[in-house]
Each structure stands twice: as C-alpha cells, then as structure tokens.
Design a protein around this motif. Structure first.
Motif, PDB file in Angstrom:
ATOM      1  N   ALA A 258       0.466  -1.131  -0.096  1.00  0.00           N
ATOM      2  CA  ALA A 258      -0.429  -0.079   0.558  1.00  0.00           C
ATOM      3  C   ALA A 258       1.052   0.969  -0.011  1.00  0.00           C
ATOM      4  N   LYS A 259       2.264   1.557   1.054  1.00  0.00           N
ATOM      5  CA  LYS A 259       2.582   2.635   0.395  1.00  0.00           C
ATOM      6  C   LYS A 259       3.455   2.628  -0.661  1.00  0.00           C
ATOM      7  N   ILE A 260       3.675   1.515  -0.605  1.00  0.00           N
ATOM      8  CA  ILE A 260       4.250   1.899  -2.493  1.00  0.00           C
ATOM      9  C   ILE A 260       3.406   1.885  -3.378  1.00  0.00           C
ATOM     10  N   MET A 261       1.879   1.642  -3.498  1.00  0.00           N
ATOM     11  CA  MET A 261       0.975   1.978  -4.089  1.00  0.00           C
ATOM     12  C   MET A 261       1.082   3.395  -4.098  1.00  0.00           C
ATOM     13  N   GLY A 262       1.087   4.176  -2.659  1.00  0.00           N
ATOM     14  CA  GLY A 262       0.540   5.419  -2.274  1.00  0.00           C
ATOM     15  C   GLY A 262       2.078   6.515  -3.180  1.00  0.00           C
ATOM     16  N   ARG A 263       2.845   5.704  -4.031  1.00  0.00           N
ATOM     17  CA  ARG A 263       3.617   7.288  -3.935  1.00  0.00           C
ATOM     18  C   ARG A 263       3.306   7.048  -6.000  1.00  0.00           C
ATOM     19  N   GLY A 264       2.845   6.127  -6.230  1.00  0.00           N
ATOM     20  CA  GLY A 264       1.827   6.530  -7.253  1.00  0.00           C
ATOM     21  C   GLY A 264       2.649   6.667  -8.355  1.00  0.00           C
ATOM     22  N   ASP A 265       4.616   5.682  -8.438  1.00  0.00           N
ATOM     23  CA  ASP A 265       4.885   6.196  -9.262  1.00  0.00           C
ATOM     24  C   ASP A 265       5.236   4.108  -9.370  1.00  0.00           C
ATOM     25  N   VAL A 266       4.421   3.142  -9.393  1.00  0.00           N
ATOM     26  CA  VAL A 266       5.092   2.006 -10.175  1.00  0.00           C
ATOM     27  C   VAL A 266       3.817   0.886 -10.119  1.00  0.00           C
ATOM     28  N   PRO A 267       3.892   0.231 -10.641  1.00  0.00           N
ATOM     29  CA  PRO A 267       2.880  -0.103 -11.613  1.00  0.00           C
ATOM     30  C   PRO A 267       2.081  -1.594 -10.218  1.00  0.00           C
ATOM     31  N   LEU A 324       8.203  -3.197  -6.352  1.00  0.00           N
ATOM     32  CA  LEU A 324       7.666  -3.028  -5.341  1.00  0.00           C
ATOM     33  C   LEU A 324       8.539  -3.693  -4.175  1.00  0.00           C
ATOM     34  N   ARG A 325       9.591  -3.989  -3.862  1.00  0.00           N
ATOM     35  CA  ARG A 325      10.248  -4.504  -2.862  1.00  0.00           C
ATOM     36  C   ARG A 325      11.269  -4.159  -2.536  1.00  0.00           C
ATOM     37  N   GLU A 326      11.818  -3.398  -3.717  1.00  0.00           N
ATOM     38  CA  GLU A 326      13.379  -2.384  -3.345  1.00  0.00           C
ATOM     39  C   GLU A 326      13.390  -1.254  -3.044  1.00  0.00           C
ATOM     40  N   TYR A 327      11.863  -0.198  -3.165  1.00  0.00           N
ATOM     41  CA  TYR A 327      11.085   0.981  -2.678  1.00  0.00           C
ATOM     42  C   TYR A 327      10.955   1.252  -1.355  1.00  0.00           C
ATOM     43  N   ILE A 328      10.535  -0.394  -0.979  1.00  0.00           N
ATOM     44  CA  ILE A 328       9.837   0.011   0.866  1.00  0.00           C
ATOM     45  C   ILE A 328      10.801   0.405   1.296  1.00  0.00           C
ATOM     46  N   SER A 329      12.020   0.448   1.859  1.00  0.00           N
ATOM     47  CA  SER A 329      12.825   0.458   2.610  1.00  0.00           C
ATOM     48  C   SER A 329      13.196   2.384   2.729  1.00  0.00           C
ATOM     49  N   GLU A 330      13.327   2.453   1.683  1.00  0.00           N
ATOM     50  CA  GLU A 330      13.143   4.812   1.364  1.00  0.00           C
ATOM     51  C   GLU A 330      11.549   5.230   1.503  1.00  0.00           C
ATOM     52  N   THR A 331      10.532   4.491   0.533  1.00  0.00           N
ATOM     53  CA  THR A 331       9.308   4.778   0.944  1.00  0.00           C
ATOM     54  C   THR A 331       9.046   5.175   2.366  1.00  0.00           C
ATOM     55  N   ILE A 332       9.095   4.152   3.312  1.00  0.00           N
ATOM     56  CA  ILE A 332       8.423   4.350   4.996  1.00  0.00           C
ATOM     57  C   ILE A 332       8.785   5.193   5.737  1.00  0.00           C
ATOM     58  N   SER A 333      10.696   5.367   4.883  1.00  0.00           N
ATOM     59  CA  SER A 333      11.560   5.866   5.947  1.00  0.00           C
ATOM     60  C   SER A 333      11.465   7.527   5.778  1.00  0.00           C
ATOM     61  N   HIS A 334      10.108   7.877   5.041  1.00  0.00           N
ATOM     62  CA  HIS A 334       9.083   9.014   6.016  1.00  0.00           C
ATOM     63  C   HIS A 334       8.338   9.056   6.958  1.00  0.00           C
ATOM     64  N   TYR A 372       8.438  -6.630   5.594  1.00  0.00           N
ATOM     65  CA  TYR A 372       9.362  -7.143   4.569  1.00  0.00           C
ATOM     66  C   TYR A 372      10.342  -7.476   4.811  1.00  0.00           C
ATOM     67  N   GLY A 373      10.375  -8.073   3.512  1.00  0.00           N
ATOM     68  CA  GLY A 373      12.221  -8.977   3.765  1.00  0.00           C
ATOM     69  C   GLY A 373      12.762  -9.885   2.714  1.00  0.00           C
ATOM     70  N   HIS A 374      13.947 -10.798   3.360  1.00  0.00           N
ATOM     71  CA  HIS A 374      14.662 -11.382   2.740  1.00  0.00           C
ATOM     72  C   HIS A 374      14.392 -13.210   3.215  1.00  0.00           C
ATOM     73  N   ILE A 375      12.897 -14.131   2.888  1.00  0.00           N
ATOM     74  CA  ILE A 375      12.473 -14.543   3.602  1.00  0.00           C
ATOM     75  C   ILE A 375      13.633 -16.135   3.139  1.00  0.00           C
ATOM     76  N   GLY A 376      13.630 -15.913   1.954  1.00  0.00           N
ATOM     77  CA  GLY A 376      14.556 -17.445   1.510  1.00  0.00           C
ATOM     78  C   GLY A 376      15.208 -17.361   2.345  1.00  0.00           C
TER      79      GLY A 376
END
Ligand SMILES: Cc1cc2nc3c(=O)[nH]c(=O)nc-3n(C[C@H](O)[C@H](O)[C@H](O)COP(=O)(O)OP(=O)(O)OC[C@H]3O[C@@H](n4cnc5c(N)ncnc54)[C@H](O)[C@@H]3O)c2cc1C
Length: 465
Positions: A258-267, A324-334, A372-376
């Motif tokens: 949801a946070k990534i979708m809120g950015r508006g620049d990722v499908p 979708l995964r890579e932008y999470i950290s930067e997006t939630i830093s807000h 989120y994370g490196h679950i593997g």
C-alpha cells in the motif's frame, strides 16, 4: 595540546582542503541513515592514500582521539555515527577501481568505490557483482565489508564475505596488513580477513579490497505471487526451490505494498488484494525453465497457497516488479520507522513470525507495522511506523521497551538480533540475546589486540567500558 592545535596537526596529515570542520559537514558526515543519535564529530578528514590513513591512526593513538570510519553512510545501525567528538574518516576520495584480472575474475577496489560502481564495472566486463540492495547507489565497498552486507541475492550468492578475495587493512595500531593475498586456497592458520568483515570499523580501516566477480546471469525473470496468509509463503518457497535455482526470494505485506502504491510511480502487480506477497527470481535460461516455473505456479494455486501472480516478460517488467520490494525501505523512511532486522533458520520462520506477531499486536495496537524482508534467508525486517502525533523521542522510547520481548523470542528460536544491518549503537545493548558472555569476552579481546587504545569506532558493537 588544545583542541585547535590538535586539529591543526591533523590537517597537515591530509591534502589541503581535505579536512572539514564546518557545522553542515559535521552534521552530514556525523550520521548514517538512523535518526536515533545527534551527530557531533569534531572534524571530518578525507585521506587519499593508505599512508595518510596510517598517519591519521598514529595521530589518533598519540592523542587518544576516537576515529569513525565512514563509507556511504547508508548504515541502519548507527555504526557510522559520530556522536561524541570523534574524527570521521571518510573514503569519498579513495574511490578508484585499481585493477581487474579477467582470468581470476577479481577487481581491486579502494574502499570508497560505490557498490553500484562495482556492479556496473562488472557488467561492462560481461561479468556480475551479485551483492545488491536498494542503497547500492550510495553505499561503498568499505562500508559493505564493515557490515558484511547481504541484500536481495543472498539465497543464491551469499553475503559480501563470499566475494572478498583479499583485504589490505590498517589496524587500530596503524600497521598495514595484507590479508589472504587474493588466494582461493590458503590454509596457513587464522584467516584474519574474515575478522575485518563485519567488524563495523572497530578493528581498523579497510584500505583496499579485492572483490570476486561471477558470470553474468542469463535472462533473469521475476514472479510476484500473492498469498492468502503468511504461512503459505513457506510451502511456495519449498515448491519453487525444489524446481528452480532461485536467485532471490523476498516477501512483503499488504501494508508495504500500500505504501508503494501510494507513491503513484510503480504499477500494481495485479488486481487481487492479498495479505502477503512473495517476489522470486530465477534465470529463465531456456523455455524448459520458464515452463517449470509456470507449472510450479499452477501447483501452488491448486494447493491454495497462491491467490494470484505475475511473471515478468521483459527487462522493464522485471525492474517494475523489483521496485515493489526495493522501494519499500526508502518509501517508509518518511514515517521514521523503528527497525528490527531479525533472523532465524528458514525452517523456524513460520512459528517465529507467529510469536513475534502476537507480541507486536499486543504492544503496538495503535502503530502501523510493516513486514518485509529476505524470507528465503530467514531474514525478516520488522518496521514500526511513527504516528504523526508522537514525538521521535516518545516513539523510540515506546519501541525500545518492546525490543526486550521481541529479542527474547529471537533468543528462544536461536536467532540473530541483527541479520545484516549490524549492531552499531542501536542494537549493542541487546547483543547478549544473540551472543554468549564468553563469546563477547573473546570479541573484546580480539578488539584489544588490533586496537589496544580503543580509538577505532568506540561504542559500536559494545559499550565503552
Ligand atoms: C534503503 C536502504 C536499503 C538497505 N538494504 C540493505 C539490505 O538489503 N541488506 C543490507 O545488508 N543492508 C542494507 N542496507 C544497509 C546499508 O546500506 C548497508 O549496511 C551498507 O553495507 C552500508 O554501507 P555504507 O558504505 O553506507 O557504510 P556506512 O553506513 O558508512 O558504514 C557502515 C559500517 O562500516 C564501517 N566502515 C565504513 N567504511 C569502512 C572502511 N573503509 N573500513 C572499515 N570500516 C568501514 C563504518 O564505520 C560502519 O561501522 C540498506 C540501507 C538503506 C538506506
């Protein structure tokens, strides 16, 4: 000697203009990505050679001044923070790639080489440097070695440690050591190189690193799969791991999406809303592999583990799925997240997450929690977002209280309180949840050997005694 006389002496050890003491530089170079501690270094120096680094270390020993090695300052544990009048030693001007050996597939880097610079260099040579994460455009090889950085490809390629063929280090005593001489095989006693990897700059400075490269991957392809609950992610991992050589297996929750979708620049990956998502990647080197992936996807849907999914068909789609995964950290830093970076062995992940989730729900009922994370790799990032109404200090105080319970569960599952971000200052008070008292004593004894005067990044990993 007065403080200003000390700094006058320090200034002579680097090139003109390569020592800064203005407020803006002290603020910028005194901190990393964490926001827990106010930066307060006394100076920042920019050596341009190993000899200058040695001279700085000798000066620091003589005057008992603490030094903080500084890379790209993207660290997430305050390991590169200078909050107590230290001198920051930045490698921004030791940032050259010095040599490449095609046959050995090795690259000799100065510590300030940016991770992405090495990745691009490898690509230009038709090869691959596989350590990768969202901050690769800013983090430096010296910092990656200092934290033994992991990232999104660990399931296949391992941590930074796996890619370090050899190191040149300046110890806390000022001695230059050449460790492992870039050899593949070297059975001559203790491998001191390994001690400096993940040492968070507490033993000395990395002044040169020979990094290994791999063959370039072939037609990387990603899938994003939506699951009905967290428990379904693990059988999906099993199913795909049995059939394919995965290069990544990540997860994120609906709140992260949801946070990534809120950015508006990722499908969006697809329309079906799902509580959790897995992102996996593999080399679709031929049609057979791609068909195997699709058959496994169908099997997972039939089993009820997957609700919907998508597979990249082009480089652009691959990149969009990764965003979708890579932008999470930067997006939630807000939202000034309080971060925990915890790990257990992969088989224990479901029970572990259930226990942690119960604690979090009980204690953070009003806080937004993003998983989120490196679950593997068994590595989960637990992020608690700061409500606007709370001050930073109130928020961190509340989160710190719950840490104890979270780390008790980590201990119960024989896990780690820091999977890849390091201990630094943010986790040092909890080290005993992952390391025994005897181990910690040995670690301190090792530090005393390389840094007898305690000038190297004091207060990181352990408190100053
Ligand atoms: C958006 C984002 C995503 C991230 N994702 C990941 C991830 O997936 N996986 C992961 O592992 N990390 C991740 N990180 C954390 C961070 O990028 C890594 O820890 C990285 O390795 C830090 O490198 P740096 O150059 O920024 O080091 P810094 O933060 O500058 O320093 C880190 C440590 O290394 C020491 N150091 C720096 N240079 C030297 C040197 N030359 N010699 C000795 N010690 C030195 C410092 O003193 C400090 O202890 C992420 C960070 C951000 C902001």
């Amino acid at each position: 000697m007065t403080d200003s006389a000390l700094l006058d002496e320090l200034m002579t050890l680097v090139e003109p203009g390569k020592m800064l003491t203005d407020a803006a530089s002290l603020e910028a170079y005194g901190k990393d990505w964490t926001k827990h501690f106010a930066p307060a270094p006394r100076a920042v120096v920019f050596p341009k050679s190993t000899e200058q680094v040695q001279a700085i270390v000798r000066w620091a020993n003589q005057h008992k001044v603490a030094l903080v090695p500084s890379g790209g300052r993207t660290g997430l544990s305050a390991a590169a923070v200078a909050a107590n009048g230290e001198v920051v030693v930045s490698f921004d001007y030791m940032n050259q790639i010095l040599a490449f050996d095609e046959f050995d597939r090795t690259v000799v880097c100065q510590p300030g080489v940016v991770t992405e610079q090495l990745q691009n260099f490898a690509e230009d040579k038709g090869l691959y440097y596989p350590v990768d994460f969202a901050s690769a455009g800013s983090s430096q090889i010296g910092g990656n070695i200092g934290t033994n950085a992991g990232g999104i490809k660990v399931i296949r390629y391992g941590m930074t440690r796996n890619w370090v063929a050899g190191l040149k280090v300046v110890t806390g005593k000022g001695e230059l050591l050449e460790l492992n001489k870039d050899l593949v095989k070297n059975a001559t006693g203790y491998d001191l190189r390994q001690l400096f990897i993940g040492a968070e700059g507490t033993l000395g400075f990395v002044v040169e690193a020979t990094m290994r490269l791999d063959r370039a991957p072939n037609n990387l392809t990603a899938m994003v799969l939506g699951t009905p609950d967290f428990d379904s992610i693990m059988p999906v991992l099993h199913a795909f791991r049995d059939k394919l050589d995965l290069t990544a297996f990540e997860f994120f929750s609906d709140k992260a999406l949801a946070k990534i979708m809120g950015r508006g620049d990722v499908p969006a990956p697809f329309d079906t809303p799902c509580p959790f998502y897995a992102l996996l990647e593999f080399e679709a080197s031929n049609e057979e592999v791609a068909n195997e992936a699709l058959a496994t996807f169908e099997h997972c849907v039939e089993q009820g583990w997957v609700l919907d999914g998508v597979m990249s068909q082009s480089e652009q789609q691959l990149q969009n799925l990764w965003k979708l995964r890579e932008y999470i950290s930067e997006t939630i830093s807000h939202w000034t997240p309080y971060k925990n970076d915890i790990s257990v062995t992969v088989s224990k992940v479901p029970a572990f997450l259930r226990d942690i989730d119960a604690i979090v729900e009980q204690n953070y009922p009003d806080f937004e929690v993003v998983w989120y994370g490196h679950i593997g790799d068994g590595n989960l990032h637990l992020n608690i977002l700061k409500p606007d109404a709370l001050s930073k200090d109130e928020f961190f105080a509340k989160c710190t209280k719950v840490n104890k319970w979270v780390f008790e569960i980590v201990q119960k599952y024989n896990g780690s309180i820091s999977a890849e971000h390091g201990v630094g200052m943010t986790k040092r008070d909890y080290l005993t949840y992952s390391r025994s008292p005897a181990e910690i004593e040995y670690m301190k004894a090792v530090k005393a050997v390389f840094d007898p005067n305690g000038i190297m990044n004091p207060g990181k990993i352990f408190a100053v005694e």
